[in-house]
Scaffold this active site. Structure first.
Site, PDB file in Angstrom:
ATOM      1  CB  CYS A   1      99.507 100.537 -21.329  1.00 31.03           C
ATOM      2  SG  CYS A   1      98.913  99.726 -19.857  1.00 31.03           S
TER       3      CYS A   1
ATOM      4  NE  ARG B   1     101.000 105.545 -24.182  1.00 32.88           N
ATOM      5  CZ  ARG B   1     100.138 106.215 -24.925  1.00 32.88           C
ATOM      6  NH1 ARG B   1     100.491 107.371 -25.430  1.00 32.88           N
ATOM      7  NH2 ARG B   1      98.953 105.737 -25.170  1.00 32.88           N
TER       8      ARG B   1
ATOM      9  CD1 TRP C   1      98.895 104.078 -14.527  1.00 32.99           C
ATOM     10  CD2 TRP C   1      96.916 103.328 -15.255  1.00 32.99           C
ATOM     11  NE1 TRP C   1      97.925 104.614 -13.721  1.00 32.99           N
ATOM     12  CE2 TRP C   1      96.706 104.176 -14.140  1.00 32.99           C
ATOM     13  CE3 TRP C   1      95.811 102.743 -15.868  1.00 32.99           C
ATOM     14  CZ2 TRP C   1      95.435 104.454 -13.633  1.00 32.99           C
ATOM     15  CZ3 TRP C   1      94.550 103.018 -15.362  1.00 32.99           C
ATOM     16  CH2 TRP C   1      94.360 103.862 -14.268  1.00 32.99           C
TER      17      TRP C   1
ATOM     18  CG  ASN D   1      97.300 101.554 -24.376  1.00 34.95           C
ATOM     19  OD1 ASN D   1      96.724 101.680 -23.304  1.00 34.95           O
ATOM     20  ND2 ASN D   1      97.424 102.544 -25.235  1.00 34.95           N
ATOM     21  N   GLY D   2      94.938  99.250 -23.185  1.00 37.02           N
ATOM     22  CA  GLY D   2      93.485  99.392 -23.261  1.00 37.02           C
ATOM     23  C   GLY D   2      92.813  98.413 -22.316  1.00 37.02           C
TER      24      GLY D   2
ATOM     25  CD  GLU E   1      96.912 122.951 -13.253  1.00 35.12           C
ATOM     26  OE1 GLU E   1      95.991 122.133 -13.365  1.00 35.12           O
ATOM     27  OE2 GLU E   1      98.082 122.723 -13.636  1.00 35.12           O
TER      28      GLU E   1
ATOM     29  CE  LYS F   1      99.190 119.824 -12.362  1.00 36.74           C
ATOM     30  NZ  LYS F   1      98.752 119.971 -13.732  1.00 36.74           N
TER      31      LYS F   1
ATOM     32  CD  GLU G   1      98.236 115.620 -11.367  1.00 36.68           C
ATOM     33  OE1 GLU G   1      98.512 116.823 -11.538  1.00 36.68           O
ATOM     34  OE2 GLU G   1      98.090 114.839 -12.305  1.00 36.68           O
TER      35      GLU G   1
ATOM     36  CG  HIS H   1      77.855 129.432   1.153  1.00 38.59           C
ATOM     37  ND1 HIS H   1      76.717 130.004   1.664  1.00 38.59           N
ATOM     38  CD2 HIS H   1      78.376 130.340   0.285  1.00 38.59           C
ATOM     39  CE1 HIS H   1      76.537 131.195   1.122  1.00 38.59           C
ATOM     40  NE2 HIS H   1      77.538 131.421   0.285  1.00 38.59           N
TER      41      HIS H   1
ATOM     42  CE  LYS I   1     101.969 114.518 -20.256  1.00 36.44           C
ATOM     43  NZ  LYS I   1     101.546 115.349 -19.131  1.00 36.44           N
TER      44      LYS I   1
HETATM   45  C1  F6R Z   1      97.095 116.842 -14.474  1.00 36.32           C
HETATM   46  C2  F6R Z   1      97.042 116.042 -15.669  1.00 36.32           C
HETATM   47  C3  F6R Z   1      95.748 115.409 -16.046  1.00 36.32           C
HETATM   48  C4  F6R Z   1      95.432 115.688 -17.531  1.00 36.32           C
HETATM   49  C5  F6R Z   1      94.167 114.914 -17.935  1.00 36.32           C
HETATM   50  C6  F6R Z   1      93.767 115.193 -19.366  1.00 36.32           C
HETATM   51  O1  F6R Z   1      98.390 117.268 -14.179  1.00 36.32           O
HETATM   52  O2  F6R Z   1      98.017 115.868 -16.361  1.00 36.32           O
HETATM   53  O3  F6R Z   1      94.719 115.836 -15.229  1.00 36.32           O
HETATM   54  O4  F6R Z   1      95.273 117.056 -17.694  1.00 36.32           O
HETATM   55  O5  F6R Z   1      94.390 113.536 -17.789  1.00 36.32           O
HETATM   56  O6  F6R Z   1      94.748 114.796 -20.270  1.00 36.32           O
HETATM   57  P1  F6R Z   1      94.728 115.304 -21.758  1.00 36.32           P
HETATM   58  O7  F6R Z   1      94.940 116.772 -21.727  1.00 36.32           O
HETATM   59  O8  F6R Z   1      95.846 114.569 -22.426  1.00 36.32           O
HETATM   60  O9  F6R Z   1      93.388 114.949 -22.328  1.00 36.32           O
END
Ligand code: F6R
Length: 607
Positions: free
Chosen positions: A2, A27, A74, A98-99, A479, A483, A486, A502, A602
C-alpha cells in the site's frame, strides 16, 4: 505494501497525488483512489485495479482542490473492489491507510453499537468512523485524530483530511513508513522518498509513534506522548530521474541490466578500490568476540542470507543460525548476549524482518543490517548499517538488490575472516580481486541472452519446473525458482541436488524440466552425479554452467548457458544473473505482467 500520499498547498492536488501514486504503485495495485477538499467539501474518486483505471475515472470527472490524499492498495481486509478502495470517507473525514488495524473488530463492534453504519469490509474504515464520531461530538480535527490514534493497535501509516478544513492534513506513523516532504508554500506526505522526490526539496522521515499536522506553510510533529518534537530534515536525494524505464520494456529488464553497475558500486562502497582493503563502517564491537551470527530476512533477501551463511561459516569460521524472519520471531531461540543479529532487506521496511530485529534486540544482539534504503526503519533501528548501492528497485520481483546484498556479504565475510584470523592477507587479496573482476564478468552474461531465451522456450511450456544446486548454488536455485513462480506463475521448486534421491526424484518425467546451477567448483562432480540420476529417469536437463562444466555436461544437458569461469567464491553472484533473466524471458513468453505480478507487492509492511 500500500502506498499513501498527501498534498496540501496551492496547486491542484489531484494530478500531483496521481503522479506520486504512479511512483508508489510497486507497493500495491489492487485498487487506487484520491480524495480532495473542494471548498471544504470532501470529494473522491476510486477504482478497482491498477492506476490506469483510476486515471480514466479522473479524466471523466476531475477532482478540484489544493488539499488531498491518495492511496494505491495491496488488499488485506476485503476484496479489491471499489467499495473497499481507499480513501475511506465517513461524514467529515477521509482517510488513507497502509498497514493493518489489529483491533478493528472490537472497534467496529463498539462503533456499530454507537449506531455507526459501515460501508466497506476494511479495517481502515474504523479509523474514519472513530475520528468522525469524535468530531461530531465537537472535537477539533487535531483532538479527534490524537484521541483516535490512541485507540488503534497494529501497524499504520495514515493520512487524513477533514471537511471544512482546506489546507490541513494530519498524518501518523506506527509500524509502517511515512515521510514528510517540504516544498514552497506546499507540504507533502508519502510512504517513501520515491513518491516525494520530484515534489519536495527536503524530507523528514517520521519516527515510530509520530503524528504530524501539515498546512501549506507549516509542519508540526508530535511524538507518541503528544509532545511537540523536531525531526531532522534532509535534502531530497535526486532520485526522481532514476525511476524511469530508460527505454527498457520493463523495470525488471532495466534492473537486470543494472547488475554489473550495482555490483561495482556496492563493492566500491565496502572495499577501498585503491588499497583493496575491506572498508566497512565502525562496528563499535569486536568481530572476533562475536559468539554467533543470527541471520534473518524474507524471500530473496533470505536466499542471499543463505549464501552468506555458507561464506561466514566456511571462510570466517563463525557459527551461524539462520531462519526466515516470520519464523525466527516465533521460535524463541536461546541467544548468547553479544551475538550479531544480521538482517538483510532491500526496503528496510519488511514487517517480519523488523519484528525479528526487535526480538534480536531484546536478546541483546548487536544489530547489523544490510540495506538498500538506509533511511528506512531498519536503518534507524540498527547499530550498524551496511549499505548496498542498488538504487531504487521498482520491479516487484527483486533482482539487482540480490547481487548487491551478496556483494556486501562477501565483504563482511572477508572482514570477519581477517579479524578472526581465518583469512590471511593473501587469501583476502585473492577474494577482493575476484570480486572486483565481477562487474565485467557480469556484463558478459548479457551476451548469453540468446541461449537463455532457448531455455525459456522449454520452461515456458512446462507446468512444473525443478531447480537444483549444491552448496552456495543451492540458494541460487531457490532464487531462480522463486523468480519463476513470481512472474511467470509456473510452479517451481528448488532442491539441494543431493536431496533429490530422498524423495523429489519421484517427480521427474519428461514434462518437468530440471534447471541446474552447476559451475565447475568443488561440488561439480557431486552435482553431475545428481544430474545423471535425473537424466536416467527421463529428466530434461537445462544447465547453467561455465566453460569447464560445459565440456562435462555436453550430451547430458539439452540446453546450456555457458558463463565465464570465475572463482568459486563469487560464482553465486554471477550465476544469479542468468537465472533471473531466465524467469524474465519465460514471463515475456507467457505474457504476464512482469513488473506487477498478480497478488504481490513490494515492501511488505504487514505480517
Ligand atoms: C522476491 C522479492 C521478495 C523480497 C522480500 C523481502 O523477488 O522481491 O521475496 O525479497 O519480500 O523484501 P525486503 O528485501 O525489502 O525486506
Amino acid at each position: 505494501m500500500c502506498g499513501i500520499c498527501g498534498v496540501v498547498g496551492h496547486r491542484t492536488a489531484s494530478p500531483l497525488i496521481f503522479e506520486a501514486l504512479r511512483r508508489l504503485e510497486y507497493r500495491g495495485y489492487d485498487s487506487a483512489g484520491i480524495a480532495t477538499l473542494d471548498h471544504g467539501r470532501i470529494d473522491r474518486r476510486r477504482a478497482p485495479g491498477k492506476l490506469d483505471h483510476l486515471q480514466a475515472v479522473l479524466e471523466a470527472q476531475p477532482l478540484a482542490g489544493t488539499t488531498g490524499i491518495g492511496h494505491t492498495r495491496w488488499a488485506t481486509h476485503g476484496e479489491p473492489n471499489e467499495q473497499n478502495a481507499h480513501p475511506h470517507a465517513v461524514g467529515q473525514v477521509a482517510v488513507v491507510h497502509n498497514g493493518i488495524i489489529e483491533n478493528y473488530e472490537s472497534l467496529r463492534d463498539e462503533l456499530v453499537a454507537e449506531g455507526r453504519v459501515f460501508s466497506s469490509e476494511t479495517d481502515t474504515e474504523v479509523v474514519a468512523q472513530l475520528i468522525d464520531l469524535m468530531m461530531s461530538r465537537g472535537a477539533s480535527p487535531q483532538e479527534a485524530a490524537r484521541e483516535s490514534l490512541q485507540r488503534l493497535q497494529g501497524a499504520y501509516a495514515l493520512a487524513i483530511i477533514f471537511a471544512r478544513h482546506d489546507g490541513l492534513i494530519i498524518g501518523a506513523r506506527h509500524g509502517a513508513p511515512l515521510a514528510v516532504g517540504y516544498g514552497e508554500g506546499e507540504m507533502f506526505l508519502g510512504s517513501d522518498s520515491i513518491a516525494l522526490a520530484p515534489l519536495a526539496q527536503k524530507i523528514t522521515y517520521l519516527d515510530d509513534g509520530d503524528w504530524v499536522v501539515l498546512t501549506p506553510r507549516s509542519v508540526q510533529i508530535f511524538d507518541e506522548a503528544g509532545q511537540k518534537v523536531k525531526r531532522p530534515a534532509q535534502p531530497m536525494a535526486l532520485i526522481a530521474g532514476a525511476v524511469g524505464k530508460d527505454g527498457y520494456r520493463h523495470y525488471m529488464e532495466k534492473e537486470l541490466h543494472e547488475h554489473p553497475v550495482v555490483i561495482g558500486q556496492t563493492l566500491q562502497r565496502v572495499i577501498d578500490p585503491v588499497s583493496k582493503a575491506v572498508a566497512l563502517p565502525e562496528f563499535g564491537f569486536s568481530l572476533v568476540e562475536v559468539p554467533r551470527v543470527t541471520m534473518t530476512a524474507c524471500g530473496s533477501a533470505y536466499y542471499a542470507a543463505l549464501v552468506g551463511r555458507y561464506w561466514l561459516e566456511a571462510e570466517a569460521r563463525v557459527p551461524v543460525d539462520i531462519d526466515v524472519a516470520s519464523e525466527l520471531r516465533y521460535r524463541a531461540p536461546p541467544l548468547t548476549p553479544g551475538g550479531m543479529g544480521l538482517l538483510i532487506s532491500q526496503s528496510g521496511e519488511t514487517a517480519d524482518t523488523l519484528a525479528a530485529l526487535r526480538l534480536l534486540r531484546r536478546s541483546d544482539q548487536r544489530i547489523v543490517s544490510i540495506l538498500n534504503v538506509e533511511t528506512s526503519t531498519m536503518g534507524r533501528d540498527s547499530d550498524v548499517t551496511l549499505g548496498m548501492v542498488a538504487g531504487p528497485e521498482i520491479s516487484v520481483a527483486s533482482t539487482k538488490a540480490f547481487t548487491a546484498q551478496l556483494s556486501v556479504l562477501a565483504a563482511l565475510t572477508i572482514a570477519m575472516g581477517q579479524a578472526r584470523g581465518t583469512i590471511d592477507a593473501s587469501r583476502a587479496q585473492q577474494m577482493v580481486s575476484t570480486l572486483f573482476d565481477l562487474p565485467s564478468r557480469a556484463a558478459e552474461v548479457f551476451q548469453r541472452v540468446a541461449d537463455i531465451q532457448k531455455m525459456a522456450v522449454i520452461v515456458a511450456e512446462a507446468r512444473d519446473v525443478l531447480y537444483l544446486g549444491r552448496g552456495v548454488c543451492f540458494p541460487i536455485a531457490l532464487e531462480g525458482a522463486l523468480k519463476l513462480k513470481e512472474i511467470s506463475y509456473i510452479h517451481a521448486e528448488a532442491y539441494a541436488a543431493g536431496e533429490m534421491k530422498h524423495g523429489p526424484i519421484s517427480l521427474i518425467d519428461k514434462d518437468v524440466p530440471i534447471v541446474v546451477i552447476a559451475p565447475s567448483t568443488i561440488l561439480f562432480d557431486k552435482t553431475l552425479s545428481n544430474i545423471q540420476e535425473a537424466k536416467a529417469r527421463g529428466g530434461r536437463i537445462l544447465a547453467f554452467t561455465d566453460e569447464k562444466g560445459a565440456a562435462r555436461l555436453s550430451g547430458i544437458a539439452e540446453q546450456m548457458v555457458v558463463l565465464p569461469e570465475v572463482d568459486a567464491f563469487v560464482a553465486p553472484i554471477l550465476f544469479t544473473i542468468p537465472v533471473q533473466i531466465l524467469a524474465y524471458e519465460v514471463a515475456l513468453l507467457k505474457g504476464t505482467d512482469v513488473d506487477q505480478p498478480r497478488n504481490l507487492a513490494k515492501s511488505v509492511t504487514v505480517e
